[in-house]
Design a protein around this motif. Structure first.
Motif, PDB file in Angstrom:
ATOM      1  N   ARG A   8       9.556  18.827  19.912  1.00  0.00           N
ATOM      2  CA  ARG A   8       9.265  20.179  19.416  1.00  0.00           C
ATOM      3  C   ARG A   8       8.742  21.026  20.566  1.00  0.00           C
ATOM      4  NH1 ARG A   8       4.607  22.673  17.938  1.00  0.00           N
ATOM      5  NH2 ARG A   8       3.438  20.732  18.292  1.00  0.00           N
ATOM      6  N   VAL A   9       9.317  22.227  20.705  1.00  0.00           N
ATOM      7  CA  VAL A   9       8.874  23.144  21.744  1.00  0.00           C
ATOM      8  C   VAL A   9       7.490  23.674  21.376  1.00  0.00           C
ATOM      9  CG1 VAL A   9       9.333  25.322  22.933  1.00  0.00           C
ATOM     10  CG2 VAL A   9      11.235  23.789  22.335  1.00  0.00           C
ATOM     11  N   VAL A  10       6.536  23.511  22.278  1.00  0.00           N
ATOM     12  CA  VAL A  10       5.186  24.045  22.071  1.00  0.00           C
ATOM     13  C   VAL A  10       5.097  25.459  22.629  1.00  0.00           C
ATOM     14  CG1 VAL A  10       2.741  23.748  22.603  1.00  0.00           C
ATOM     15  CG2 VAL A  10       4.175  21.737  22.139  1.00  0.00           C
ATOM     16  N   SER A  11       5.648  25.649  23.820  1.00  0.00           N
ATOM     17  CA  SER A  11       5.662  26.972  24.438  1.00  0.00           C
ATOM     18  C   SER A  11       6.796  27.045  25.438  1.00  0.00           C
ATOM     19  CB  SER A  11       4.322  27.280  25.121  1.00  0.00           C
ATOM     20  OG  SER A  11       4.089  26.360  26.175  1.00  0.00           O
ATOM     21  N   SER A  12       7.188  28.258  25.777  1.00  0.00           N
ATOM     22  CA  SER A  12       8.282  28.479  26.713  1.00  0.00           C
ATOM     23  C   SER A  12       7.861  29.542  27.712  1.00  0.00           C
ATOM     24  CB  SER A  12       9.535  28.924  25.957  1.00  0.00           C
ATOM     25  OG  SER A  12      10.611  29.165  26.842  1.00  0.00           O
ATOM     26  N   ASP A  13       7.995  29.247  29.003  1.00  0.00           N
ATOM     27  CA  ASP A  13       7.563  30.156  30.057  1.00  0.00           C
ATOM     28  C   ASP A  13       8.783  30.687  30.801  1.00  0.00           C
ATOM     29  OD1 ASP A  13       6.482  31.474  32.226  1.00  0.00           O
ATOM     30  OD2 ASP A  13       4.963  29.961  32.625  1.00  0.00           O
ATOM     31  N   THR A  14       9.136  31.941  30.517  1.00  0.00           N
ATOM     32  CA  THR A  14      10.328  32.520  31.147  1.00  0.00           C
ATOM     33  C   THR A  14      10.111  32.790  32.636  1.00  0.00           C
ATOM     34  OG1 THR A  14       9.611  34.729  30.472  1.00  0.00           O
ATOM     35  CG2 THR A  14      11.117  33.566  28.990  1.00  0.00           C
ATOM     36  N   ALA A  15       8.878  32.948  33.060  1.00  0.00           N
ATOM     37  CA  ALA A  15       8.603  33.237  34.472  1.00  0.00           C
ATOM     38  C   ALA A  15       8.899  32.027  35.357  1.00  0.00           C
ATOM     39  CB  ALA A  15       7.155  33.673  34.654  1.00  0.00           C
ATOM     40  N   THR A  16       8.609  30.832  34.849  1.00  0.00           N
ATOM     41  CA  THR A  16       8.799  29.613  35.645  1.00  0.00           C
ATOM     42  C   THR A  16      10.026  28.810  35.222  1.00  0.00           C
ATOM     43  OG1 THR A  16       7.395  28.292  34.166  1.00  0.00           O
ATOM     44  CG2 THR A  16       6.321  29.429  36.002  1.00  0.00           C
ATOM     45  N   GLY A  17      10.631  29.161  34.064  1.00  0.00           N
ATOM     46  CA  GLY A  17      11.763  28.385  33.574  1.00  0.00           C
ATOM     47  C   GLY A  17      11.364  27.005  33.103  1.00  0.00           C
ATOM     48  N   LYS A  18      10.151  26.902  32.529  1.00  0.00           N
ATOM     49  CA  LYS A  18       9.664  25.614  32.048  1.00  0.00           C
ATOM     50  C   LYS A  18       9.265  25.726  30.578  1.00  0.00           C
ATOM     51  CE  LYS A  18       7.815  24.218  36.548  1.00  0.00           C
ATOM     52  NZ  LYS A  18       6.611  23.808  37.317  1.00  0.00           N
ATOM     53  N   ILE A  19       9.260  24.590  29.886  1.00  0.00           N
ATOM     54  CA  ILE A  19       8.791  24.544  28.508  1.00  0.00           C
ATOM     55  C   ILE A  19       7.771  23.426  28.352  1.00  0.00           C
ATOM     56  CG2 ILE A  19      10.929  25.487  27.557  1.00  0.00           C
ATOM     57  CD1 ILE A  19      11.616  22.656  26.569  1.00  0.00           C
ATOM     58  N   MET A  20       6.848  23.620  27.448  1.00  0.00           N
ATOM     59  CA  MET A  20       5.928  22.565  27.043  1.00  0.00           C
ATOM     60  C   MET A  20       6.550  21.896  25.837  1.00  0.00           C
ATOM     61  SD  MET A  20       3.022  21.133  27.852  1.00  0.00           S
ATOM     62  CE  MET A  20       2.129  22.409  28.776  1.00  0.00           C
ATOM     63  N   LEU A  21       6.740  20.575  25.912  1.00  0.00           N
ATOM     64  CA  LEU A  21       7.455  19.849  24.870  1.00  0.00           C
ATOM     65  C   LEU A  21       6.611  18.724  24.298  1.00  0.00           C
ATOM     66  CD1 LEU A  21      10.249  19.623  23.438  1.00  0.00           C
ATOM     67  CD2 LEU A  21      10.856  17.920  25.175  1.00  0.00           C
ATOM     68  N   ASP A  22       6.482  18.706  22.997  1.00  0.00           N
ATOM     69  CA  ASP A  22       5.849  17.608  22.272  1.00  0.00           C
ATOM     70  C   ASP A  22       6.966  16.671  21.858  1.00  0.00           C
ATOM     71  OD1 ASP A  22       4.418  15.907  20.659  1.00  0.00           O
ATOM     72  OD2 ASP A  22       4.083  17.368  19.056  1.00  0.00           O
ATOM     73  N   HIS A  23       7.182  15.603  22.621  1.00  0.00           N
ATOM     74  CA  HIS A  23       8.377  14.780  22.408  1.00  0.00           C
ATOM     75  C   HIS A  23       8.056  13.377  21.907  1.00  0.00           C
ATOM     76  CE1 HIS A  23       7.715  12.395  26.073  1.00  0.00           C
ATOM     77  NE2 HIS A  23       7.488  13.527  26.718  1.00  0.00           N
ATOM     78  N   GLU A  24       9.055  12.781  21.299  1.00  0.00           N
ATOM     79  CA  GLU A  24       8.954  11.396  20.854  1.00  0.00           C
ATOM     80  C   GLU A  24       8.982  10.470  22.068  1.00  0.00           C
ATOM     81  OE1 GLU A  24      12.174  10.777  18.154  1.00  0.00           O
ATOM     82  OE2 GLU A  24      11.631  12.464  16.860  1.00  0.00           O
ATOM     83  N   ALA A  25       8.779   9.185  21.842  1.00  0.00           N
ATOM     84  CA  ALA A  25       8.858   8.206  22.928  1.00  0.00           C
ATOM     85  C   ALA A  25      10.244   8.254  23.562  1.00  0.00           C
ATOM     86  CB  ALA A  25       8.566   6.810  22.407  1.00  0.00           C
ATOM     87  N   ILE A  26      10.285   8.134  24.873  1.00  0.00           N
ATOM     88  CA  ILE A  26      11.541   8.094  25.624  1.00  0.00           C
ATOM     89  C   ILE A  26      11.695   6.670  26.148  1.00  0.00           C
ATOM     90  CG2 ILE A  26      12.882   9.120  27.494  1.00  0.00           C
ATOM     91  CD1 ILE A  26      11.009  11.524  27.395  1.00  0.00           C
ATOM     92  N   PRO A  27      12.464   5.814  25.459  1.00  0.00           N
ATOM     93  CA  PRO A  27      12.586   4.416  25.876  1.00  0.00           C
ATOM     94  C   PRO A  27      13.006   4.290  27.339  1.00  0.00           C
ATOM     95  CG  PRO A  27      13.554   4.734  23.713  1.00  0.00           C
ATOM     96  CD  PRO A  27      13.237   6.098  24.247  1.00  0.00           C
ATOM     97  N   GLY A  28      12.272   3.482  28.083  1.00  0.00           N
ATOM     98  CA  GLY A  28      12.572   3.266  29.483  1.00  0.00           C
ATOM     99  C   GLY A  28      11.944   4.274  30.411  1.00  0.00           C
ATOM    100  N   TYR A  29      11.251   5.290  29.832  1.00  0.00           N
ATOM    101  CA  TYR A  29      10.654   6.323  30.690  1.00  0.00           C
ATOM    102  C   TYR A  29       9.171   6.528  30.380  1.00  0.00           C
ATOM    103  CZ  TYR A  29      10.163  10.648  33.334  1.00  0.00           C
ATOM    104  OH  TYR A  29       9.757  11.604  34.223  1.00  0.00           O
ATOM    105  N   MET A  30       8.838   6.916  29.129  1.00  0.00           N
ATOM    106  CA  MET A  30       7.437   7.104  28.791  1.00  0.00           C
ATOM    107  C   MET A  30       7.252   7.098  27.277  1.00  0.00           C
ATOM    108  SD  MET A  30       6.586  11.161  29.320  1.00  0.00           S
ATOM    109  CE  MET A  30       6.796  11.068  31.096  1.00  0.00           C
ATOM    110  N   GLU A  31       5.992   6.972  26.882  1.00  0.00           N
ATOM    111  CA  GLU A  31       5.642   7.025  25.467  1.00  0.00           C
ATOM    112  C   GLU A  31       5.656   8.481  24.989  1.00  0.00           C
ATOM    113  OE1 GLU A  31       5.246   4.311  23.587  1.00  0.00           O
ATOM    114  OE2 GLU A  31       5.780   3.210  25.411  1.00  0.00           O
TER     115      GLU A  31
END
Length: 301
Positions: A39-62
């Motif tokens: 789920r997108v928490v916030s989106s920053d058009t100035a930097t082209g980045k988003i804050m993401l509340d994400h599920e576990a990514i198997p093989g990468y992170m919780e």
């Protein structure tokens, strides 16, 4: 129906040409990708980045909430707080499969699966294949310069995927083609099952992927090269005018990259039953050959 955002892949095909070689700089060995949902928490058009509340990514992170840059920063304006998305997390792997060696994470192939702002209307509407749906009788030109139709394979279990021959990302088209080669080889061990099935790799780059190009590409993946007869595995492309209808029906996101030879795209693999209806749809690269073989055997029984 859902909105799809296409994020351009920033590719560096020759590492030495992009960064000066220094003894302290680790050489990039490969790129890896991981499917992400969140789920997108916030989106920053100035930097082209988003804050993401994400599920576990198997093989990468919780599961966690963290900031990610987008492969195409200018699309940050099209993502809104509380939008639910799927995406591919692309990383540069400097130490093989060691997560501590994964660098430069960025989100690509972002798909909005749940909109927080209902006033946003996408230019293109994509269909999501669901089990039990009829497959339209799309026509294709195959590696032998013959026109084939999807309906002609009724009575067989068909496994179909989308690729293009110039794809530079190992985890995308080449991975799908390697998986299909493994499945084709496994099916050959059972003549009854082999006769009851068919494989189909569909290119979404029909201008470049001519029958001659597809024949060469396909022969390399089957391992029989010029001796391949393609009786069990077709490589084909739809006519240019019919390409949008086919990619939209099978939910294949497609956009040009900065390099005219490179296309930004999503993945789509479909298992079709003997009756010509969808049995399963796989929109990422994380499906396993052994699991797909189980599905195929059940469908062909």
């Amino acid at each position: 129906m859902r909105a799809r955002l296409f994020l351009l892949v920033c590719l560096c095909l020759t590492v030495a040409g992009c960064h000066p070689s220094t003894p302290s700089a680790p050489a990039l060995s490969a790129q890896k990708s991981f499917p992400v949902r969140g789920r997108v928490v916030s989106s920053d058009t100035a930097t082209g980045k988003i804050m993401l509340d994400h599920e576990a990514i198997p093989g990468y992170m919780e599961a966690m909430t963290m900031q990610y840059k987008l492969a195409a920063p200018n699309t940050a304006s099209e993502l809104h707080p509380n939008d639910r998305i799927t995406a591919q997390l692309i990383v540069d792997a400097t130490r093989g499969d060691d997560p501590s060696g994964y660098r430069n994470p960025r989100l690509d192939q972002v798909v909005v699966v749940g909109q927080a702002r209902p006033d946003y209307k996408p230019i293109v509407q994509y269909h999501v294949p669901e089990a039990g749906q009829d497959i339209p009788d799309f026509k294709l030109l195959n590696q032998s310069a013959r026109t084939i139709h999807l309906a002609q394979f009724k009575g067989k279990v068909v496994l179909m995927t989308f690729i293009y021959t110039r794809c530079p990302l190992a985890d995308f088209c080449p991975r799908m083609s390697r998986n299909f080669a493994d499945i084709d080889h496994a099916l050959q061990a059972d003549p009854r099952l082999y006769a009851a099935t068919h494989l189909l790799s569909v290119s979404f780059d029909p201008t470049y992927d001519t029958p001659a190009v597809l024949r060469s590409y396909g022969g390399a993946y089957t391992g029989r090269y010029t001796k391949e007869d393609f009786n069990h595995w077709d490589f084909a492309a739809p006519p240019v005018k019919e390409l949008p209808d086919m990619t939209q029906f099978f939910d294949v996101g497609l956009a040009p990259g900065d390099d005219p030879k490179v296309l930004t795209h999503s993945l789509s693999t479909i298992l079709i039953g003997k009756d010509g209806k969808v049995l399963g749809w796989y929109p990422s690269n994380d499906w396993k050959v052994e699991d797909m073989m189980t599905q195929i055997r059940q469908a062909a029984a």
